[in-house]
Scaffold this motif. Sequence first.
Motif, mmCIF file in Angstrom:
data_model
loop_
_atom_site.group_PDB
_atom_site.id
_atom_site.type_symbol
_atom_site.label_atom_id
_atom_site.label_comp_id
_atom_site.label_asym_id
_atom_site.label_seq_id
_atom_site.Cartn_x
_atom_site.Cartn_y
_atom_site.Cartn_z
ATOM 1 N N VAL A 1 0.835 -1.204 0.000
ATOM 2 C CA VAL A 1 0.000 0.000 0.000
ATOM 3 C C VAL A 1 0.866 1.248 0.000
ATOM 4 O O VAL A 1 0.582 2.212 -0.721
ATOM 5 N N LYS A 2 1.932 1.242 0.769
ATOM 6 C CA LYS A 2 2.825 2.414 0.792
ATOM 7 C C LYS A 2 3.407 2.668 -0.596
ATOM 8 O O LYS A 2 3.453 3.811 -1.072
ATOM 9 N N GLU A 3 3.839 1.610 -1.270
ATOM 10 C CA GLU A 3 4.406 1.767 -2.610
ATOM 11 C C GLU A 3 3.341 2.237 -3.602
ATOM 12 O O GLU A 3 3.641 3.011 -4.517
ATOM 13 N N ALA A 4 2.107 1.784 -3.421
ATOM 14 C CA ALA A 4 1.017 2.215 -4.305
ATOM 15 C C ALA A 4 0.750 3.715 -4.141
ATOM 16 O O ALA A 4 0.541 4.436 -5.124
ATOM 17 N N VAL A 5 0.758 4.195 -2.904
ATOM 18 C CA VAL A 5 0.524 5.625 -2.658
ATOM 19 C C VAL A 5 1.705 6.449 -3.177
ATOM 20 O O VAL A 5 1.515 7.528 -3.752
ATOM 21 N N GLU A 6 2.905 5.957 -3.006
ATOM 22 C CA GLU A 6 4.078 6.663 -3.535
ATOM 23 C C GLU A 6 4.020 6.735 -5.068
ATOM 24 O O GLU A 6 4.353 7.769 -5.671
ATOM 25 N N PHE A 7 3.602 5.655 -5.679
ATOM 26 C CA PHE A 7 3.447 5.624 -7.139
ATOM 27 C C PHE A 7 2.403 6.649 -7.574
ATOM 28 O O PHE A 7 2.579 7.369 -8.563
ATOM 29 N N ALA A 8 1.309 6.734 -6.821
ATOM 30 C CA ALA A 8 0.256 7.702 -7.128
ATOM 31 C C ALA A 8 0.771 9.134 -6.995
ATOM 32 O O ALA A 8 0.410 10.015 -7.791
ATOM 33 N N CYS A 9 1.595 9.381 -6.006
ATOM 34 C CA CYS A 9 2.191 10.716 -5.837
ATOM 35 C C CYS A 9 3.066 11.077 -7.044
ATOM 36 O O CYS A 9 3.042 12.222 -7.518
ATOM 37 N N ARG A 10 3.802 10.112 -7.555
ATOM 38 C CA ARG A 10 4.625 10.375 -8.742
ATOM 39 C C ARG A 10 3.745 10.702 -9.945
ATOM 40 O O ARG A 10 4.055 11.593 -10.732
ATOM 41 N N ALA A 11 2.636 9.980 -10.064
ATOM 42 C CA ALA A 11 1.726 10.213 -11.191
ATOM 43 C C ALA A 11 1.108 11.606 -11.114
ATOM 44 O O ALA A 11 1.024 12.328 -12.113
ATOM 45 N N GLY A 12 0.644 11.992 -9.930
ATOM 46 C CA GLY A 12 0.063 13.315 -9.767
ATOM 47 C C GLY A 12 1.063 14.416 -10.050
ATOM 48 O O GLY A 12 0.740 15.430 -10.682
ATOM 49 N N THR A 13 2.285 14.211 -9.603
ATOM 50 C CA THR A 13 3.347 15.197 -9.847
ATOM 51 C C THR A 13 3.653 15.302 -11.330
ATOM 52 O O THR A 13 3.822 16.406 -11.875
ATOM 53 N N TRP A 14 3.738 14.170 -12.003
ATOM 54 C CA TRP A 14 4.055 14.173 -13.441
ATOM 55 C C TRP A 14 2.994 14.938 -14.218
ATOM 56 O O TRP A 14 3.295 15.678 -15.152
ATOM 57 N N CYS A 15 1.734 14.790 -13.803
ATOM 58 C CA CYS A 15 0.628 15.464 -14.488
ATOM 59 C C CYS A 15 0.787 16.987 -14.441
ATOM 60 O O CYS A 15 0.367 17.696 -15.360
ATOM 61 N N CYS A 16 1.393 17.487 -13.375
ATOM 62 C CA CYS A 16 1.553 18.937 -13.204
ATOM 63 C C CYS A 16 2.575 19.542 -14.158
ATOM 64 O O CYS A 16 2.680 20.769 -14.261
ATOM 65 N N LYS A 17 3.296 18.714 -14.875
ATOM 66 C CA LYS A 17 4.352 19.221 -15.748
ATOM 67 C C LYS A 17 3.847 19.744 -17.084
ATOM 68 O O LYS A 17 4.606 20.334 -17.852
ATOM 69 N N SER A 18 2.566 19.491 -17.392
ATOM 70 C CA SER A 18 2.020 19.958 -18.668
ATOM 71 C C SER A 18 0.699 20.674 -18.439
ATOM 72 O O SER A 18 0.043 20.481 -17.419
ATOM 73 N N SER A 19 0.310 21.495 -19.386
ATOM 74 C CA SER A 19 -0.914 22.277 -19.267
ATOM 75 C C SER A 19 -2.118 21.461 -19.738
ATOM 76 O O SER A 19 -2.075 20.811 -20.784
ATOM 77 N N GLY A 20 -3.195 21.478 -18.949
ATOM 78 C CA GLY A 20 -4.402 20.739 -19.319
ATOM 79 C C GLY A 20 -4.428 19.355 -18.715
ATOM 80 O O GLY A 20 -3.390 18.704 -18.579
ATOM 81 N N ALA A 21 -5.631 18.907 -18.350
ATOM 82 C CA ALA A 21 -5.761 17.620 -17.660
ATOM 83 C C ALA A 21 -5.549 16.421 -18.571
ATOM 84 O O ALA A 21 -5.086 15.375 -18.130
ATOM 85 N N CYS A 22 -5.898 16.524 -19.855
ATOM 86 C CA CYS A 22 -5.888 15.355 -20.737
ATOM 87 C C CYS A 22 -5.093 15.583 -22.016
ATOM 88 O O CYS A 22 -5.253 14.844 -22.983
ATOM 89 N N VAL A 23 -4.268 16.604 -22.048
ATOM 90 C CA VAL A 23 -3.529 16.912 -23.272
ATOM 91 C C VAL A 23 -2.443 15.879 -23.535
ATOM 92 O O VAL A 23 -2.248 15.415 -24.654
ATOM 93 N N VAL A 24 -1.723 15.502 -22.494
ATOM 94 C CA VAL A 24 -0.631 14.535 -22.613
ATOM 95 C C VAL A 24 -0.981 13.303 -21.791
ATOM 96 O O VAL A 24 -1.285 13.414 -20.600
ATOM 97 N N THR A 25 -0.954 12.136 -22.397
ATOM 98 C CA THR A 25 -1.257 10.892 -21.694
ATOM 99 C C THR A 25 -0.053 10.438 -20.881
ATOM 100 O O THR A 25 1.057 10.341 -21.399
ATOM 101 N N VAL A 26 -0.279 10.176 -19.610
ATOM 102 C CA VAL A 26 0.780 9.671 -18.748
ATOM 103 C C VAL A 26 0.915 8.170 -18.963
ATOM 104 O O VAL A 26 -0.066 7.433 -18.874
ATOM 105 N N THR A 27 2.106 7.704 -19.253
ATOM 106 C CA THR A 27 2.329 6.277 -19.478
ATOM 107 C C THR A 27 3.136 5.681 -18.324
ATOM 108 O O THR A 27 3.746 6.419 -17.537
ATOM 109 N N LEU A 28 3.133 4.364 -18.255
ATOM 110 C CA LEU A 28 3.902 3.670 -17.229
ATOM 111 C C LEU A 28 5.386 3.990 -17.378
ATOM 112 O O LEU A 28 6.113 4.166 -16.394
ATOM 113 N N GLU A 29 5.830 4.121 -18.621
ATOM 114 C CA GLU A 29 7.236 4.433 -18.868
ATOM 115 C C GLU A 29 7.596 5.815 -18.314
ATOM 116 O O GLU A 29 8.683 6.010 -17.774
ATOM 117 N N ASP A 30 6.666 6.764 -18.432
ATOM 118 C CA ASP A 30 6.903 8.087 -17.866
ATOM 119 C C ASP A 30 7.141 8.011 -16.359
ATOM 120 O O ASP A 30 8.060 8.621 -15.824
#
Length: 207
Positions: free
Chosen positions: A173-202
């Motif tokens: 569970v801790k690793e899942a929440v940490e992974f989610a934090c990385r995903a949320g942070t990555w999303c903040c790097k671009s403008s718009g909620a759905c402009v750039v698709t976040v991939t597992l590789e990202d």
Amino acid sequence: HISGLFSCPGLQTGEFYGLLAEAKDRFRFTLSLDTQYDASESWTGDGGGACVAKLIRLSDVFMPNHLEAAGIASTVAGLTFGADDPEEALRHLTDTFPDTLIVVKCGEQGAIFGRGDAPLRRAACPALAAGECVDSCGAGDCFGAALLSRLVPGLSSGGSERRRRLDSTSQEVKEAVEFACRAGTWCCKSSGACVVTVTLEDLEGEL
């Protein structure tokens, strides 16, 4: 997954809750809830405070942000919890809904989470350099999708395995929440909620 509860009156009815409860009991599926912000700031929904409480209790995972957690905890408890102290609100929520894994999103401060009477835990967000945070729109949804992608596998087995998968003290569970934090942070790097698709590789590149 239920999202936007406070924006959709049809999700706040006793009829919807009854249908959901019956289906969950029959098909044993995993249910997650993200109410999103209540523009009225009443935090009750059309069905009153009991509507929100019943849905949280029915959910396996509940993931409000710190403002939503404070508002909902205040309504459920009849007290006032400040958004500047999300741990207090989270502790009340885990006490009230002991069978639900509750993960509170705290923006750049990461997330705090807990279940039942277990100690609360924290996951940090990766630091962004100056200018890297472009737009936080959609970060919470990205967080939720990433969290569920790590938690859901294995939950369908039920019983002790299901309880173990949702145990807030577990490394999984801790690793899942940490992974989610990385995903949320990555999303903040671009403008718009759905402009750039976040991939597992990202996200793996953020490790």
